[in-house]
Design a protein around this motif. Structure first.
Motif, PDB file in Angstrom:
ATOM      1  N   GLY A   5      24.676 -17.665-118.276  1.00  0.00           N
ATOM      2  CA  GLY A   5      25.228 -16.508-118.963  1.00  0.00           C
ATOM      3  C   GLY A   5      25.815 -16.851-120.309  1.00  0.00           C
ATOM      4  N   VAL A   6      26.103 -15.814-121.064  1.00  0.00           N
ATOM      5  CA  VAL A   6      26.764 -15.932-122.363  1.00  0.00           C
ATOM      6  C   VAL A   6      27.982 -15.020-122.339  1.00  0.00           C
ATOM      7  N   TYR A 125      38.472 -16.074-114.926  1.00  0.00           N
ATOM      8  CA  TYR A 125      39.846 -16.531-115.071  1.00  0.00           C
ATOM      9  C   TYR A 125      39.889 -17.766-115.976  1.00  0.00           C
ATOM     10  N   ILE A 126      41.104 -18.094-116.413  1.00  0.00           N
ATOM     11  CA  ILE A 126      41.340 -19.274-117.235  1.00  0.00           C
ATOM     12  C   ILE A 126      41.893 -20.379-116.349  1.00  0.00           C
ATOM     13  N   LEU A 133      33.784 -18.476-114.628  1.00  0.00           N
ATOM     14  CA  LEU A 133      33.106 -17.336-114.017  1.00  0.00           C
ATOM     15  C   LEU A 133      32.710 -17.725-112.602  1.00  0.00           C
ATOM     16  N   THR A 134      33.157 -16.918-111.634  1.00  0.00           N
ATOM     17  CA  THR A 134      32.784 -17.143-110.241  1.00  0.00           C
ATOM     18  C   THR A 134      31.981 -15.952-109.738  1.00  0.00           C
ATOM     19  N   VAL A 135      30.859 -16.239-109.100  1.00  0.00           N
ATOM     20  CA  VAL A 135      30.017 -15.198-108.511  1.00  0.00           C
ATOM     21  C   VAL A 135      29.946 -15.438-107.003  1.00  0.00           C
ATOM     22  N   HIS A 177      29.019 -19.374-106.577  1.00  0.00           N
ATOM     23  CA  HIS A 177      28.546 -20.034-107.793  1.00  0.00           C
ATOM     24  C   HIS A 177      29.673 -19.986-108.827  1.00  0.00           C
ATOM     25  N   LYS A 178      30.018 -21.139-109.365  1.00  0.00           N
ATOM     26  CA  LYS A 178      31.072 -21.205-110.379  1.00  0.00           C
ATOM     27  C   LYS A 178      30.537 -21.923-111.610  1.00  0.00           C
ATOM     28  N   VAL A 179      30.710 -21.304-112.748  1.00  0.00           N
ATOM     29  CA  VAL A 179      30.357 -21.937-114.019  1.00  0.00           C
ATOM     30  C   VAL A 179      31.573 -21.856-114.927  1.00  0.00           C
ATOM     31  N   GLU A 180      31.710 -22.835-115.793  1.00  0.00           N
ATOM     32  CA  GLU A 180      32.882 -22.873-116.666  1.00  0.00           C
ATOM     33  C   GLU A 180      32.504 -23.458-118.018  1.00  0.00           C
TER      34      GLU A 180
END
Length: 219
Positions: A5-6, A125-126, A133-135, A177-180
């Motif tokens: 994602g962006v 969240y920060i 980003l958590t899905v 799924h978590k991306v940061e």
């Protein structure tokens, strides 16, 4: 590989989000983005800014020619300023713990077009200097399988197997799924918080040394 994602973060506002999610069950590719008329405010950044503003107010809320009369007066001011700076830093380093029903009922779920499927939850969240980003992918628990139902409590990140009830329906988290991504100015902010707290402490230490000297000087 499951989530790409962006995200566009401007100050405390996520003003754009474009997310692609590959569903593990059937490799279906889902795409959802923020509606053009929507922005999502990150409460952590708002709170941190409010604490910084309060610290500035404490420092500036006196006449420019004001002179402190005692060391204790300075120490009390530094304690109040350091409390606000510590709270500001903690808001960035400690994400809120949320239950899954709280995430499901969040206004964030109404931000996207096309609308999120009922078996998808998202959360932003920060954490320190990162935007996360958590899905969550869910599956519905059938009445026959809910005898061992145990709703999950609050958490920053829920693991697969977590259960919850929402809208008279029981769900279980099947995939997470978590991306940061590192946000450079958040990193700068954390450094500045550390430096400012150190400076306040140094001033307190110097005031304490001189105060003890003054108290115990020979007459």
């Amino acid at each position: 590989d499951q989530v790409k994602g962006v995200l566009t973060l401007q100050g405390d506002a996520l003003c754009q989000a474009d997310v692609n999610l590959k569903m593990p069950r059937n490799n279906q590719l889902l795409h959802f983005a923020f509606r053009e008329d929507k922005q999502w405010k990150l409460q952590q950044i708002q709170d941190a800014r409010n604490h910084v503003n309060q610290a500035i107010y404490l420092l500036m809320n006196r006449d420019v020619n004001y002179q402190f009369k005692t060391g204790l007066e300075v120490l009390k001011l530094m304690d109040a300023v350091m409390l606000q700076l510590s709270r500001a830093r903690n808001r960035l380093t400690t994400p809120a713990t949320l239950t899954l029903p709280e995430i499901a009922s969040s206004g964030l779920t109404k931000m996207f077009t096309p609308a999120l499927p009922p078996d998808i939850l998202v959360n932003f969240y920060i954490n320190l200097n990162k935007l996360c980003l958590t899905v969550y992918q869910l599956h519905v628990l059938q009445p026959s399988t809910t005898k061992n139902f145990k709703p999950a409590g609050g958490s920053i990140l829920h693991n697969p197997g977590a259960m919850f009830e929402f809208g008279n329906q029981r769900y279980e988290v099947s995939h997470v799924h978590k991306v940061e991504c590192v946000v450079p100015w958040l990193n700068d902010a954390l450094v500045f918080f550390t430096v400012s707290l150190q400076l306040c402490q140094q001033l307190k230490d110097k005031i304490s040394v001189f105060s003890s000297y003054w108290n115990y000087r020979p007459y």
